[in-house]
Design an enzyme around this catalytic site. Structure first.
Site, PDB file in Angstrom:
ATOM      1  CE  LYS A  27      -8.192  20.977  18.554  1.00  0.00           C
ATOM      2  NZ  LYS A  27      -7.508  21.550  19.738  1.00  0.00           N
ATOM      3  CB  ILE A  42       4.460  -5.394   6.456  1.00  0.00           C
ATOM      4  CG1 ILE A  42       5.914  -5.015   6.162  1.00  0.00           C
ATOM      5  CG2 ILE A  42       4.191  -5.355   7.963  1.00  0.00           C
ATOM      6  CD1 ILE A  42       6.278  -3.588   6.510  1.00  0.00           C
ATOM      7  CD  GLU A 189      -5.270  -4.712  -7.765  1.00  0.00           C
ATOM      8  OE1 GLU A 189      -4.956  -3.942  -6.835  1.00  0.00           O
ATOM      9  OE2 GLU A 189      -5.248  -5.965  -7.660  1.00  0.00           O
ATOM     10  N   GLY A 225     -14.726  -8.713  -3.916  1.00  0.00           N
ATOM     11  CA  GLY A 225     -15.506  -8.134  -2.832  1.00  0.00           C
ATOM     12  C   GLY A 225     -16.746  -8.949  -2.515  1.00  0.00           C
ATOM     13  CB  VAL A 251      -7.559  -1.761   6.367  1.00  0.00           C
ATOM     14  CG1 VAL A 251      -6.042  -1.807   6.552  1.00  0.00           C
ATOM     15  CG2 VAL A 251      -8.041  -0.321   6.281  1.00  0.00           C
ATOM     16  CG  ASP A 255      -2.275  -6.836   1.936  1.00  0.00           C
ATOM     17  OD1 ASP A 255      -1.952  -6.959   0.742  1.00  0.00           O
ATOM     18  OD2 ASP A 255      -2.335  -5.732   2.516  1.00  0.00           O
ATOM     19  N   GLY A 290     -10.328  -0.634  11.046  1.00  0.00           N
ATOM     20  CA  GLY A 290      -8.927  -0.436  11.388  1.00  0.00           C
ATOM     21  C   GLY A 290      -8.015  -1.406  10.672  1.00  0.00           C
TER      22      GLY A 290
END
Length: 309
Positions: A27, A42, A189, A225, A251, A255, A290
């Site tokens: 844990k 979004i 891509e 990148g 992350v 976008d 994040g």
């Protein structure tokens, strides 16, 4: 400023944590817990709004997690049109490990979408009122591979500029439909679409220009990148080196890049200035671990480091 709307067919609730050390079975107590609405369109809308624009989000949402996504979008004060679905909105996780400085990302495939649900989405988009429609992100199971192409063919006759940022078969079908204002593939891509490795700068520029010259897209921005980015347009290609930063996350970089470019274009700036702002925004997104995405203060600071064109 021109108006934009975004479509997110496979949105996420993005959860991020920090841990001291990743250990199997044990844990692991986390800190710096963060929740955000995510998925390509979004994310684009979040950054576009931070820069001072307004964007309407079209997205699919359902199951027990759907209301949580709706609430997170409202917290970010985004205008939204929710297309209800039966399946649960997916939850994606990003875990930053302090010991190594590495980030681990866990991204589910997404819910199965019924034909009635994706057709309902088409009907909603048929009522959209905007100058730019940004089609961004993956397609969830059950949605036809040519879905973005169908949307483009539906909206372009109404004078809308179509922006596409996807992958795989959805990307290929969208390109083949043609008439795109902006196409934003990563190098991987683009190579997948072309069907061969692109190992030199010349090969990358030639592949991007081929799409422009075939009338498939007015602008093609290829992100690479730490190797920077390439912009292809009818006047030729422009390459920019990456901004020198220490990346903490991956992350939302693409976008944020799209949001920066579209904000500049919607503001009446030139293609090359939009390309510079896109690179600065994409770089700003990776400064922190994040799902925080790019922030205007970081974008402005990094823009000064982007080479002039």
């Amino acid at each position: 400023m021109k108006s934009i709307a975004t479509l997110t067919m496979n949105p996420t609730i993005d959860v991020s944590y920090d841990v001291g050390q990743m250990r199997h079975t044990h844990k692991m107590r986390t800190d710096n817990e963060w929740y955000a609405p995510g998925g390509g369109g979004i994310n684009v809308a979040r950054v576009f709004a931070r820069l001072g624009g307004n964007a309407r989000c079209y997205y699919l949402s359902g199951g027990a997690t759907g209301p949580a996504l709706d609430g997170l979008i409202d917290r970010h004060q985004l205008v939204r049109t929710r297309i209800p679905i039966a399946g649960p909105t997916r939850i994606a996780s990003a875990v930053f490990e302090h010991e190594t400085g590495k980030e681990y990302r866990f991204v589910p495939q997404g819910p199965q979408i019924a034909e009635s649900e994706w057709r309902s989405c088409l009907e909603q988009l048929g009522e959209a009122q905007c100058d730019y429609m940004v089609l961004s992100g993956s397609l969830p199971p059950g949605v036809p591979d040519d879905y973005y192409a169908r949307i483009s063919e539906l909206l372009r006759p109404r004078g809308m500029e179509i922006v596409l940022d996807s992958s795989g078969k959805a990307l290929a079908a969208g390109i083949e439909a043609g008439g795109l204002a902006l196409l934003k593939p990563s190098l991987g891509e683009l190579q997948s679409y072309i069907g061969r490795p692109l190992k030199t700068a010349e090969a990358i520029e030639e592949a991007a220009m081929g799409i422009v010259e075939a009338g498939k897209a007015r602008l093609v921005a290829v992100t690479m990148g730490h190797d920077g980015a390439v912009l292809a347009r009818k006047e030729g290609t422009v390459a920019l080196p990456a901004v020198s930063i220490e990346a903490a996350s991956a992350v939302g970089a693409g976008d944020s890049f799209v949001a920066g470019m579209i904000f500049a274009l919607a503001s009446g700036q030139s293609d090359t200035e939009a390309f510079r702002l896109g690179l600065a925004a994409g770089s700003a997104a990776v400064l922190r671990a994040g799902a925080g995405l790019a922030h205007p203060r970081d974008i402005e600071r990094l823009l000064d480091q982007v080479a002039a064109i």
